[in-house]
Motif scaffolding. Structure first.
Motif, PDB file in Angstrom:
ATOM      1  N   GLY A  32       0.784  -1.134   0.182  1.00  0.00           N
ATOM      2  CA  GLY A  32       0.163   0.023  -0.072  1.00  0.00           C
ATOM      3  C   GLY A  32       0.848   1.242   0.008  1.00  0.00           C
ATOM      4  N   VAL A  33       2.070   1.205  -0.187  1.00  0.00           N
ATOM      5  CA  VAL A  33       3.005   2.251  -0.189  1.00  0.00           C
ATOM      6  C   VAL A  33       3.725   2.525  -1.557  1.00  0.00           C
ATOM      7  CG1 VAL A  33       4.919   3.780   0.884  1.00  0.00           C
ATOM      8  CG2 VAL A  33       3.068   2.560   2.348  1.00  0.00           C
ATOM      9  N   ARG A  34       3.931   3.762  -2.183  1.00  0.00           N
ATOM     10  CA  ARG A  34       4.618   3.671  -3.508  1.00  0.00           C
ATOM     11  C   ARG A  34       5.827   4.446  -2.926  1.00  0.00           C
ATOM     12  NH1 ARG A  34       1.550   5.753  -8.508  1.00  0.00           N
ATOM     13  NH2 ARG A  34       0.875   3.686  -8.370  1.00  0.00           N
ATOM     14  N   ARG A  35       7.036   4.071  -3.133  1.00  0.00           N
ATOM     15  CA  ARG A  35       8.283   4.770  -3.182  1.00  0.00           C
ATOM     16  C   ARG A  35       9.054   5.106  -4.447  1.00  0.00           C
ATOM     17  NH1 ARG A  35       7.596   0.540   0.689  1.00  0.00           N
ATOM     18  NH2 ARG A  35       7.835   1.258   3.036  1.00  0.00           N
ATOM     19  N   HIS A 107       4.460   7.837  -0.771  1.00  0.00           N
ATOM     20  CA  HIS A 107       3.093   8.352  -0.768  1.00  0.00           C
ATOM     21  C   HIS A 107       2.298   7.232  -1.180  1.00  0.00           C
ATOM     22  CE1 HIS A 107       4.059   8.587  -5.223  1.00  0.00           C
ATOM     23  NE2 HIS A 107       2.986   8.395  -5.187  1.00  0.00           N
ATOM     24  N   ALA A 108       1.083   7.284  -0.750  1.00  0.00           N
ATOM     25  CA  ALA A 108      -0.041   6.424  -0.894  1.00  0.00           C
ATOM     26  C   ALA A 108      -0.356   6.230  -2.547  1.00  0.00           C
ATOM     27  CB  ALA A 108      -1.304   6.686  -0.253  1.00  0.00           C
ATOM     28  N   PRO A 109      -0.270   5.067  -3.172  1.00  0.00           N
ATOM     29  CA  PRO A 109      -0.709   5.156  -4.483  1.00  0.00           C
ATOM     30  C   PRO A 109      -2.257   5.236  -4.630  1.00  0.00           C
ATOM     31  CG  PRO A 109      -0.426   2.644  -3.694  1.00  0.00           C
ATOM     32  CD  PRO A 109      -0.060   3.891  -2.483  1.00  0.00           C
ATOM     33  N   GLU A 110      -2.676   5.660  -5.941  1.00  0.00           N
ATOM     34  CA  GLU A 110      -3.973   5.640  -6.294  1.00  0.00           C
ATOM     35  C   GLU A 110      -4.377   4.568  -6.669  1.00  0.00           C
ATOM     36  OE1 GLU A 110      -4.573   8.972  -8.687  1.00  0.00           O
ATOM     37  OE2 GLU A 110      -4.016  10.727  -7.202  1.00  0.00           O
ATOM     38  N   ARG A 111      -5.741   3.869  -6.219  1.00  0.00           N
ATOM     39  CA  ARG A 111      -6.108   2.605  -6.831  1.00  0.00           C
ATOM     40  C   ARG A 111      -7.463   2.712  -7.263  1.00  0.00           C
ATOM     41  NH1 ARG A 111      -2.927  -1.574  -6.076  1.00  0.00           N
ATOM     42  NH2 ARG A 111      -1.315  -1.548  -4.175  1.00  0.00           N
ATOM     43  N   ALA A 112      -7.696   2.247  -8.668  1.00  0.00           N
ATOM     44  CA  ALA A 112      -9.085   2.304  -9.173  1.00  0.00           C
ATOM     45  C   ALA A 112     -10.062   1.454  -8.462  1.00  0.00           C
ATOM     46  CB  ALA A 112      -8.754   1.768 -10.703  1.00  0.00           C
ATOM     47  N   ALA A 113     -11.128   1.827  -8.360  1.00  0.00           N
ATOM     48  CA  ALA A 113     -12.142   0.970  -7.843  1.00  0.00           C
ATOM     49  C   ALA A 113     -12.563  -0.039  -8.621  1.00  0.00           C
ATOM     50  CB  ALA A 113     -13.515   1.845  -7.370  1.00  0.00           C
ATOM     51  N   SER A 114     -12.832  -1.214  -7.826  1.00  0.00           N
ATOM     52  CA  SER A 114     -13.077  -2.475  -8.499  1.00  0.00           C
ATOM     53  C   SER A 114     -14.402  -2.413  -9.100  1.00  0.00           C
ATOM     54  CB  SER A 114     -12.970  -3.626  -7.567  1.00  0.00           C
ATOM     55  OG  SER A 114     -13.482  -4.854  -8.261  1.00  0.00           O
ATOM     56  N   VAL A 115     -14.367  -2.754 -10.410  1.00  0.00           N
ATOM     57  CA  VAL A 115     -16.047  -2.931 -11.134  1.00  0.00           C
ATOM     58  C   VAL A 115     -16.329  -4.080 -11.401  1.00  0.00           C
ATOM     59  CG1 VAL A 115     -15.004  -0.570 -12.337  1.00  0.00           C
ATOM     60  CG2 VAL A 115     -14.677  -2.842 -13.635  1.00  0.00           C
ATOM     61  N   VAL A 116     -15.805  -5.138 -10.930  1.00  0.00           N
ATOM     62  CA  VAL A 116     -15.989  -6.530 -10.971  1.00  0.00           C
ATOM     63  C   VAL A 116     -16.300  -7.110  -9.580  1.00  0.00           C
ATOM     64  CG1 VAL A 116     -15.610  -8.877 -11.900  1.00  0.00           C
ATOM     65  CG2 VAL A 116     -14.902  -6.783 -13.311  1.00  0.00           C
ATOM     66  N   GLY A 117     -15.534  -7.009  -8.801  1.00  0.00           N
ATOM     67  CA  GLY A 117     -15.701  -7.536  -7.455  1.00  0.00           C
ATOM     68  C   GLY A 117     -16.804  -7.185  -6.633  1.00  0.00           C
ATOM     69  N   ARG A 118     -17.452  -6.018  -6.681  1.00  0.00           N
ATOM     70  CA  ARG A 118     -18.286  -5.566  -5.765  1.00  0.00           C
ATOM     71  C   ARG A 118     -19.594  -6.424  -6.430  1.00  0.00           C
ATOM     72  NH1 ARG A 118     -17.805   0.985  -4.447  1.00  0.00           N
ATOM     73  NH2 ARG A 118     -15.840   0.516  -3.045  1.00  0.00           N
ATOM     74  N   PRO A 119     -20.034  -6.312  -7.635  1.00  0.00           N
ATOM     75  CA  PRO A 119     -20.964  -7.125  -8.161  1.00  0.00           C
ATOM     76  C   PRO A 119     -21.113  -8.480  -7.822  1.00  0.00           C
ATOM     77  CG  PRO A 119     -20.412  -5.433  -9.774  1.00  0.00           C
ATOM     78  CD  PRO A 119     -19.301  -5.385  -8.865  1.00  0.00           C
ATOM     79  N   LEU A 120     -19.958  -9.042  -7.865  1.00  0.00           N
ATOM     80  CA  LEU A 120     -19.885 -10.613  -7.618  1.00  0.00           C
ATOM     81  C   LEU A 120     -20.303 -10.722  -6.224  1.00  0.00           C
ATOM     82  CD1 LEU A 120     -18.965 -13.167  -8.544  1.00  0.00           C
ATOM     83  CD2 LEU A 120     -16.710 -12.976  -7.983  1.00  0.00           C
ATOM     84  N   TRP A 121     -19.575  -9.976  -5.212  1.00  0.00           N
ATOM     85  CA  TRP A 121     -19.933 -10.185  -3.861  1.00  0.00           C
ATOM     86  C   TRP A 121     -21.370  -9.711  -3.384  1.00  0.00           C
ATOM     87  CZ3 TRP A 121     -17.348 -13.004  -0.905  1.00  0.00           C
ATOM     88  CH2 TRP A 121     -15.906 -12.993  -1.042  1.00  0.00           C
ATOM     89  N   TRP A 122     -21.986  -8.969  -4.309  1.00  0.00           N
ATOM     90  CA  TRP A 122     -23.434  -8.621  -4.116  1.00  0.00           C
ATOM     91  C   TRP A 122     -24.210  -9.861  -4.635  1.00  0.00           C
ATOM     92  CZ3 TRP A 122     -25.814  -5.418  -1.080  1.00  0.00           C
ATOM     93  CH2 TRP A 122     -25.351  -4.431  -0.665  1.00  0.00           C
TER      94      TRP A 122
END
Length: 275
Positions: A32-35, A107-122
């Motif tokens: 979770g850290v970008r150096r 600094h903390a890297p920017e991560r794109a929100a998952s577009v597949v994981g959430r619907p699958l869990w729902w």
């Protein structure tokens, strides 16, 4: 080699870690850290680990910091290491080195929100609740299977956590037992954390790199520390591993039984629903 001639390489490690060589800078992303590591801050580049699948970047300084990246491909690690070595500045043996750790920015890297994981869990959650409702609407006949179906995820989760924990205990104990190196560490400090006193020991590994190990075990000014030379993060106070092996095996067996119990609960619910 000038920065315009330097190839841009990317080395992908485990757990979404990566190292990217670009414009005389190594972009190191892990946990979770970008150096941002300039090549001027690097003293040397090593290839370590089992089957040479671990990249180790050692920074300059009196107490050098080491960044490690595990990869599945030894060829990729070798190629990245050789390219990075060619990019390092040429220094004389007695030439003063800068403080490498001071040149590294984080600094903390920017991560794109998952577009597949959430619907699958729902979908999975909705299906699970639907089965539970269908069992309960059957009345007395579906009450027991419904209750077993309801508690099955918690039981299986506890089993998975226990099996993983037992495996980690077993693995660490076996690795340290078969190839561990024991050194003497000096206690640097002690502090309380969540009501437990923690002790931090400093030691120097076989490569001359200063490292630290923190544990609730110990308390003396000096203590034996056993570490894995292929993975210096795998350490423990003392050199005996028999107790840890037994504990890990017992924990894994008991947790495996819990996991199978959860699976049995799911089967009971599925069979009751199919009737």
């Amino acid at each position: 080699m000038s920065s315009t001639e330097m190839p841009s390489l990317v080395l992908h490690g485990r757990r979404r870690a990566s190292a990217r060589l670009q414009d005389a800078v190594v972009l190191w992303e892990a946990e979770g850290v970008r150096r941002r590591i300039p090549v001027a801050a690097i003293e040397r580049v090593d290839v370590d680990g089992v089957n040479s699948r671990e990249l180790a970047i050692v920074l300059t300084g009196e107490e050098p910091v080491v960044y490690r990246l595990r990869c599945r491909s030894d060829l990729a690690v070798q190629e990245f290491a050789q390219t990075l070595r060619r990019a390092l500045p040429v220094r004389d043996f007695d030439e003063p080195r800068p403080d490498g750790a001071g040149l590294v920015t984080e600094h903390a890297p920017e991560r794109a929100a998952s577009v597949v994981g959430r619907p699958l869990w729902w979908m999975l959650g909705s299906g699970y609740v639907l089965v539970l409702v269908l069992l309960l609407v059957r009345g007395i006949a579906g009450l027991v299977p419904g209750l077993l179906w309801a508690v099955a995820p918690a039981v299986m989760a506890a089993g998975v956590v226990g099996v993983h924990g037992g495996w980690q205990f077993l693995r660490q104990a076996w690795v340290l037992r078969t190839r561990g190196i024991t050194v003497v560490g000096r206690r640097q400090r002690s502090h309380w954390y969540n009501g437990v006193e923690q002790h931090t020991y400093a030691y120097v590994d076989s490569r001359g790199v200063r490292r630290e190990h923190t544990s609730s075990i110990g308390g003396a000014e000096r203590a034996e520390i056993t570490y894995d030379p292929a993975d210096p993060d795998c350490t423990k106070i003392g050199h005996r591993t028999t107790g840890q092996l037994v504990f890990g095996a017992v924990l894994a067996l008991l947790a495996g039984a819990v996991l199978l119990t959860g699976v049995a609960f799911v089967v009971v619910g599925a069979v009751a629903l199919a009737k």
